[in-house]
Motif scaffolding. Sequence first.
Motif, PDB file in Angstrom:
ATOM      1  N   PHE A   1       1.006  -1.085   0.080  1.00  7.45           N
ATOM      2  CA  PHE A   1       0.091   0.074   0.024  1.00  7.45           C
ATOM      3  C   PHE A   1       0.889   1.183   0.036  1.00  7.45           C
ATOM      4  CE2 PHE A   1      -2.047   3.458   2.307  1.00  7.45           C
ATOM      5  CZ  PHE A   1      -3.385   3.552   1.306  1.00  7.45           C
ATOM      6  N   CYS A   2       0.709   2.015  -1.013  1.00  5.69           N
ATOM      7  CA  CYS A   2       1.645   3.324  -1.173  1.00  5.69           C
ATOM      8  C   CYS A   2       0.874   4.336  -0.301  1.00  5.69           C
ATOM      9  CB  CYS A   2       1.625   3.643  -2.680  1.00  5.69           C
ATOM     10  SG  CYS A   2       2.733   5.306  -2.864  1.00  5.69           S
ATOM     11  N   ASN A   3       1.524   4.969   0.558  1.00  8.74           N
ATOM     12  CA  ASN A   3       0.933   6.182   1.520  1.00  8.74           C
ATOM     13  C   ASN A   3       0.908   7.429   0.600  1.00  8.74           C
ATOM     14  OD1 ASN A   3       0.923   4.626   4.116  1.00  8.74           O
ATOM     15  ND2 ASN A   3       2.963   4.733   4.154  1.00  8.74           N
ATOM     16  N   SER A   4       1.589   7.390  -0.557  1.00 13.53           N
ATOM     17  CA  SER A   4       1.514   8.884  -1.299  1.00 13.53           C
ATOM     18  C   SER A   4       0.225   8.473  -2.403  1.00 13.53           C
ATOM     19  CB  SER A   4       2.821   8.967  -2.111  1.00 13.53           C
ATOM     20  OG  SER A   4       2.648  10.099  -2.772  1.00 13.53           O
ATOM     21  N   CYS A   5       0.060   7.721  -3.163  1.00 10.94           N
ATOM     22  CA  CYS A   5      -0.780   7.622  -4.021  1.00 10.94           C
ATOM     23  C   CYS A   5      -2.087   6.982  -3.672  1.00 10.94           C
ATOM     24  CB  CYS A   5      -0.485   7.007  -5.531  1.00 10.94           C
ATOM     25  SG  CYS A   5       0.162   5.287  -5.427  1.00 10.94           S
ATOM     26  N   LYS A   6      -1.842   6.186  -2.600  1.00 14.69           N
ATOM     27  CA  LYS A   6      -3.180   5.388  -1.884  1.00 14.69           C
ATOM     28  C   LYS A   6      -3.501   4.252  -2.703  1.00 14.69           C
ATOM     29  CE  LYS A   6      -3.262   8.492   1.359  1.00 14.69           C
ATOM     30  NZ  LYS A   6      -2.284   8.423   2.137  1.00 14.69           N
ATOM     31  N   GLU A   7      -2.637   3.674  -3.663  1.00 16.80           N
ATOM     32  CA  GLU A   7      -2.841   2.433  -4.291  1.00 16.80           C
ATOM     33  C   GLU A   7      -2.367   1.198  -3.761  1.00 16.80           C
ATOM     34  OE1 GLU A   7      -1.499   2.851  -8.385  1.00 16.80           O
ATOM     35  OE2 GLU A   7      -3.368   4.001  -9.052  1.00 16.80           O
ATOM     36  N   THR A   8      -2.985   0.086  -4.082  1.00 17.47           N
ATOM     37  CA  THR A   8      -2.381  -1.265  -3.304  1.00 17.47           C
ATOM     38  C   THR A   8      -2.274  -2.079  -4.583  1.00 17.47           C
ATOM     39  OG1 THR A   8      -4.082  -1.039  -1.531  1.00 17.47           O
ATOM     40  CG2 THR A   8      -3.126  -3.185  -2.061  1.00 17.47           C
ATOM     41  N   HIS A   9      -0.917  -2.641  -4.210  1.00 19.01           N
ATOM     42  CA  HIS A   9      -0.228  -3.403  -5.438  1.00 19.01           C
ATOM     43  C   HIS A   9       0.019  -4.793  -5.158  1.00 19.01           C
ATOM     44  CE1 HIS A   9       0.402  -0.066  -8.132  1.00 19.01           C
ATOM     45  NE2 HIS A   9       0.442   0.655  -7.018  1.00 19.01           N
ATOM     46  N   CYS A  10      -0.302  -5.984  -5.947  1.00 21.39           N
ATOM     47  CA  CYS A  10       0.185  -7.120  -5.785  1.00 21.39           C
ATOM     48  C   CYS A  10       1.547  -7.276  -5.844  1.00 21.39           C
ATOM     49  CB  CYS A  10      -0.544  -8.083  -6.620  1.00 21.39           C
ATOM     50  SG  CYS A  10      -2.307  -8.288  -6.034  1.00 21.39           S
ATOM     51  N   LEU A  11       2.472  -8.027  -5.092  1.00 20.36           N
ATOM     52  CA  LEU A  11       3.729  -8.329  -5.111  1.00 20.36           C
ATOM     53  C   LEU A  11       3.944  -9.775  -5.527  1.00 20.36           C
ATOM     54  CD1 LEU A  11       5.553  -5.755  -2.858  1.00 20.36           C
ATOM     55  CD2 LEU A  11       4.739  -5.388  -5.400  1.00 20.36           C
TER      56      LEU A  11
ATOM     57  N   GLU B   1      -1.913 -13.071   5.531  1.00 21.50           N
ATOM     58  CA  GLU B   1      -1.966 -11.884   4.833  1.00 21.50           C
ATOM     59  C   GLU B   1      -0.821 -10.996   5.377  1.00 21.50           C
ATOM     60  OE1 GLU B   1      -5.611  -9.547   4.724  1.00 21.50           O
ATOM     61  OE2 GLU B   1      -6.746 -11.152   5.002  1.00 21.50           O
ATOM     62  N   LEU B   2      -0.229 -10.400   4.290  1.00 15.08           N
ATOM     63  CA  LEU B   2       0.942  -9.270   4.504  1.00 15.08           C
ATOM     64  C   LEU B   2       0.832  -8.126   3.865  1.00 15.08           C
ATOM     65  CD1 LEU B   2       3.534  -8.693   6.213  1.00 15.08           C
ATOM     66  CD2 LEU B   2       4.944 -10.046   4.625  1.00 15.08           C
ATOM     67  N   ILE B   3       0.757  -6.915   4.365  1.00 11.41           N
ATOM     68  CA  ILE B   3       0.633  -5.687   3.781  1.00 11.41           C
ATOM     69  C   ILE B   3       1.864  -5.209   4.197  1.00 11.41           C
ATOM     70  CG2 ILE B   3      -0.731  -3.423   3.621  1.00 11.41           C
ATOM     71  CD1 ILE B   3      -2.288  -5.773   2.572  1.00 11.41           C
ATOM     72  N   VAL B   4       2.556  -4.463   3.223  1.00 12.21           N
ATOM     73  CA  VAL B   4       3.765  -3.546   3.591  1.00 12.21           C
ATOM     74  C   VAL B   4       3.321  -2.212   2.939  1.00 12.21           C
ATOM     75  CG1 VAL B   4       6.077  -3.041   2.983  1.00 12.21           C
ATOM     76  CG2 VAL B   4       5.310  -5.336   3.032  1.00 12.21           C
ATOM     77  N   LYS B   5       3.363  -1.321   3.872  1.00 12.14           N
ATOM     78  CA  LYS B   5       3.207   0.261   3.632  1.00 12.14           C
ATOM     79  C   LYS B   5       4.251   1.173   3.484  1.00 12.14           C
ATOM     80  CE  LYS B   5      -1.284  -0.073   5.701  1.00 12.14           C
ATOM     81  NZ  LYS B   5      -2.299   0.687   6.669  1.00 12.14           N
ATOM     82  N   GLY B   6       4.366   2.143   2.690  1.00  8.73           N
ATOM     83  CA  GLY B   6       5.582   2.901   2.319  1.00  8.73           C
ATOM     84  C   GLY B   6       5.234   3.616   0.925  1.00  8.73           C
ATOM     85  N   ILE B   7       6.384   3.914   0.038  1.00  2.00           N
ATOM     86  CA  ILE B   7       6.061   4.844  -0.886  1.00  2.00           C
ATOM     87  C   ILE B   7       6.651   3.805  -2.331  1.00  2.00           C
ATOM     88  CG2 ILE B   7       6.905   6.729  -2.224  1.00  2.00           C
ATOM     89  CD1 ILE B   7       5.470   7.451   0.292  1.00  2.00           C
ATOM     90  N   CYS B   8       5.502   3.603  -3.149  1.00  2.00           N
ATOM     91  CA  CYS B   8       5.687   2.821  -4.492  1.00  2.00           C
ATOM     92  C   CYS B   8       6.778   3.544  -5.480  1.00  2.00           C
ATOM     93  CB  CYS B   8       4.440   2.750  -5.110  1.00  2.00           C
ATOM     94  SG  CYS B   8       3.811   4.064  -5.885  1.00  2.00           S
ATOM     95  N   ALA B   9       7.366   2.851  -6.224  1.00  2.00           N
ATOM     96  CA  ALA B   9       8.315   3.049  -7.304  1.00  2.00           C
ATOM     97  C   ALA B   9       7.830   4.268  -8.038  1.00  2.00           C
ATOM     98  CB  ALA B   9       8.442   1.909  -8.215  1.00  2.00           C
ATOM     99  N   ALA B  10       6.600   4.413  -8.457  1.00  2.00           N
ATOM    100  CA  ALA B  10       6.138   5.513  -9.428  1.00  2.00           C
ATOM    101  C   ALA B  10       6.091   6.867  -8.333  1.00  2.00           C
ATOM    102  CB  ALA B  10       4.728   5.346  -9.672  1.00  2.00           C
ATOM    103  N   CYS B  11       5.909   6.764  -7.209  1.00  2.00           N
ATOM    104  CA  CYS B  11       5.844   8.069  -6.217  1.00  2.00           C
ATOM    105  C   CYS B  11       7.313   8.388  -5.958  1.00  2.00           C
ATOM    106  CB  CYS B  11       4.822   7.757  -5.203  1.00  2.00           C
ATOM    107  SG  CYS B  11       2.976   7.639  -5.715  1.00  2.00           S
ATOM    108  N   ALA B  12       8.108   7.387  -5.704  1.00  2.00           N
ATOM    109  CA  ALA B  12       9.428   7.594  -5.299  1.00  2.00           C
ATOM    110  C   ALA B  12      10.284   8.411  -6.019  1.00  2.00           C
ATOM    111  CB  ALA B  12      10.059   6.368  -4.846  1.00  2.00           C
ATOM    112  N   VAL B  13       9.899   8.536  -7.473  1.00  2.00           N
ATOM    113  CA  VAL B  13      10.710   9.239  -8.399  1.00  2.00           C
ATOM    114  C   VAL B  13      10.683  10.758  -8.069  1.00  2.00           C
ATOM    115  CG1 VAL B  13      10.853   9.873 -10.989  1.00  2.00           C
ATOM    116  CG2 VAL B  13      10.135   7.492 -10.008  1.00  2.00           C
TER     117      VAL B  13
END
Length: 137
Positions: free
Chosen positions: A95-105, A125-137
């Motif tokens: 879960f990206c804390n910036s764009c609020k999208e949830t991605h499967c890994l 279940e395991l949810i990791v929260k942080g900043i996704c690759a698109a938002c980290a740019v």
Amino acid sequence: MKELEKKLSDKQINPTAMRLLALDYLTKRSAAVSLTEMELEMDRSDRVTLYRTIKTFEEHGLVHRIEDGTGITKFALCQQGCDPGHHHDLHVHFFCNSCKETHCLPKTIIPEVVLPEAYQAQERELIVKGICAACAV
């Protein structure tokens, strides 16, 4: 459209117009979506029919639900190997804390957890929260 019909028939799902629209929509998404998002973004969709469609997809192992801590259930297409009523895609969700999208890994597997004696796991279940690759740019 034939590919979508085959995907549905492979899961023993009758390919109705709404099911084909919903599957097409999910196939084009890179992130998990809520029913509300689907309803708002899909033309010609009605809430009850869409809910029943997603429920059918989940029961037949085509989509899995994701509880990402936001209080909103999201759905994403399953990887191959999920069966009706039994999902095998035990991967991490991000879960990206910036764009609020949830991605499967799917390549990041949930590690095995050893429980004390007499404890029986029923779900993992395991949810990791942080900043996704698109938002980290």
